[in-house]
Design an enzyme around this catalytic site. Structure first.
Site, PDB file in Angstrom:
ATOM      1  N   SER A 157       0.675  -1.583  -0.044  1.00 32.90           N
ATOM      2  CA  SER A 157       0.236   0.243  -0.354  1.00 32.90           C
ATOM      3  C   SER A 157       0.606   0.936  -0.541  1.00 32.90           C
ATOM      4  O   SER A 157       1.640   1.871   1.004  1.00 32.90           O
ATOM      5  CB  SER A 157      -1.230  -0.306   1.223  1.00 32.90           C
ATOM      6  OG  SER A 157      -1.556  -1.289   1.327  1.00 32.90           O
TER       7      SER A 157
HETATM    8  N1  SAM Z   1      -0.685  -4.889   3.921  1.00 34.40           N
HETATM    9  C1  SAM Z   1      -0.164  -4.753   2.494  1.00 34.40           C
HETATM   10  C2  SAM Z   1       1.460  -4.604   3.020  1.00 34.40           C
HETATM   11  O1  SAM Z   1       1.948  -3.598   3.853  1.00 34.40           O
HETATM   12  O2  SAM Z   1       2.328  -4.952   1.864  1.00 34.40           O
HETATM   13  C3  SAM Z   1      -0.604  -4.820   1.613  1.00 34.40           C
HETATM   14  C4  SAM Z   1      -1.964  -5.728   1.221  1.00 34.40           C
HETATM   15  S1  SAM Z   1      -2.455  -5.482  -0.241  1.00 34.40           S
HETATM   16  C5  SAM Z   1      -3.168  -4.101  -0.802  1.00 34.40           C
HETATM   17  C6  SAM Z   1      -3.743  -6.521   0.306  1.00 34.40           C
HETATM   18  C7  SAM Z   1      -3.584  -8.128  -0.062  1.00 34.40           C
HETATM   19  O3  SAM Z   1      -4.837  -8.558   0.786  1.00 34.40           O
HETATM   20  C8  SAM Z   1      -2.953  -9.029  -0.704  1.00 34.40           C
HETATM   21  O4  SAM Z   1      -1.981  -9.475  -0.598  1.00 34.40           O
HETATM   22  C9  SAM Z   1      -4.301 -10.330  -0.784  1.00 34.40           C
HETATM   23  O5  SAM Z   1      -3.966 -11.268  -1.135  1.00 34.40           O
HETATM   24  C10 SAM Z   1      -4.877 -10.203   0.141  1.00 34.40           C
HETATM   25  N2  SAM Z   1      -5.765 -10.895   0.213  1.00 34.40           N
HETATM   26  C11 SAM Z   1      -6.923 -10.599  -0.419  1.00 34.40           C
HETATM   27  N3  SAM Z   1      -8.199 -11.308   0.347  1.00 34.40           N
HETATM   28  C12 SAM Z   1      -7.502 -11.342   1.285  1.00 34.40           C
HETATM   29  C13 SAM Z   1      -8.356 -12.677   2.516  1.00 34.40           C
HETATM   30  N4  SAM Z   1      -9.938 -12.940   2.545  1.00 34.40           N
HETATM   31  N5  SAM Z   1      -7.433 -12.825   3.668  1.00 34.40           N
HETATM   32  C14 SAM Z   1      -6.196 -12.873   3.256  1.00 34.40           C
HETATM   33  N6  SAM Z   1      -5.115 -11.629   3.135  1.00 34.40           N
HETATM   34  C15 SAM Z   1      -6.098 -10.576   1.200  1.00 34.40           C
END
Ligand code: SAM
Length: 218
Positions: A62
């Site tokens: 992000s």
């Molecule tokens: N917080 C992260 C960072 O600091 O790098 C950024 C996250 S990225 C914008 C969103 C993440 O949410 C992705 O890695 C995606 O695979 C994960 N994601 C999506 N749906 C999910 C779920 N149901 N459970 C866990 N992770 C999930």
């Protein structure tokens, strides 16, 4: 530490302050965490630009402003238990750990879960960070209640399970909307039955995929 990164990090923190981030604990945590360690080689030179950057599996780390804003909205106190849905690169988890909380973070892509766990273990071997591979939309009941829940992917609606696992007085920060654009919500649990829901600014996150999120295999 690489001087070039240090200067860029200082400049980034100044710009976050100018954009309205006021919580000094959040700013200090962002000053302490080396974001370049959470991005892949081709993007290291851009680690301190205030932009989201690509990571594996078509996901993103992000934008620093968004990380700061969501962290500020959590209103963290040291010792709190905080649940993060969407570990991604592990950067947000590192910021939370720097703030002295117990971090529980869930990622649905095995490769991202594995790599983030490795980086976090390397950088913070002694901090209380627990990672899990799986669907975060159902939360992590074993460690509930959480004083804060932060969802770093866009949800079609607020997952019921997450609300159930929020402590009374706790904050859940979650983008809710369609697969391209969402509104950031801050939900505060007032008592056993009632929740106050504050819709905030427009944001754009990758989709939250799971039982209580979008269906799909992205
Ligand atoms: N917080 C992260 C960072 O600091 O790098 C950024 C996250 S990225 C914008 C969103 C993440 O949410 C992705 O890695 C995606 O695979 C994960 N994601 C999506 N749906 C999910 C779920 N149901 N459970 C866990 N992770 C999930």
């Amino acid at each position: 530490m690489n001087r070039q990164y240090q200067d860029a990090r200082n400049q980034l923190i100044d710009s976050l302050r100018k954009r309205g981030i006021v919580n000094e604990h959040v700013l200090q945590a962002m000053l302490n965490v080396p974001r370049e360690q959470f991005v892949s080689k081709p993007f290291k030179q851009r680690a301190y630009e205030d932009v989201a950057l690509p990571i594996d599996k078509h996901q993103t780390i992000s934008q620093p402003f968004t990380v700061a804003r969501m962290t500020e909205l959590l209103e963290i106190k040291p010792g709190d238990s905080i649940l993060e849905i969407g570990t991604g690169s592990g950067y947000q988890a590192a910021i939370l750990a720097e703030m002295g909380v117990k971090v529980f973070t869930i990622e649905r892509h095995f490769e991202l879960y594995n790599e983030a766990r490795r980086v976090l273990k390397d950088l913070y071997p002694d901090k209380p960070i627990q990672s899990r591979f799986g669907d975060g939309t159902i939360g992590w009941a074993e460690f509930a209640p959480f004083q804060g829940i932060i969802v770093t992917a866009g949800a079609p609606e607020i997952p019921e399970s997450l609300l159930k696992q929020l402590a009374i007085g706790g904050h859940c920060i979650i983008p809710v909307g369609n697969e391209r654009s969402q509104v950031m919500h801050c939900i505060i649990r007032e008592d056993e039955q009632s929740f106050a829901d504050y819709p905030l600014e427009d944001v754009s996150f990758v989709p939250l995929i799971g039982k209580q999120g979008w269906s799909g295999d992205q």
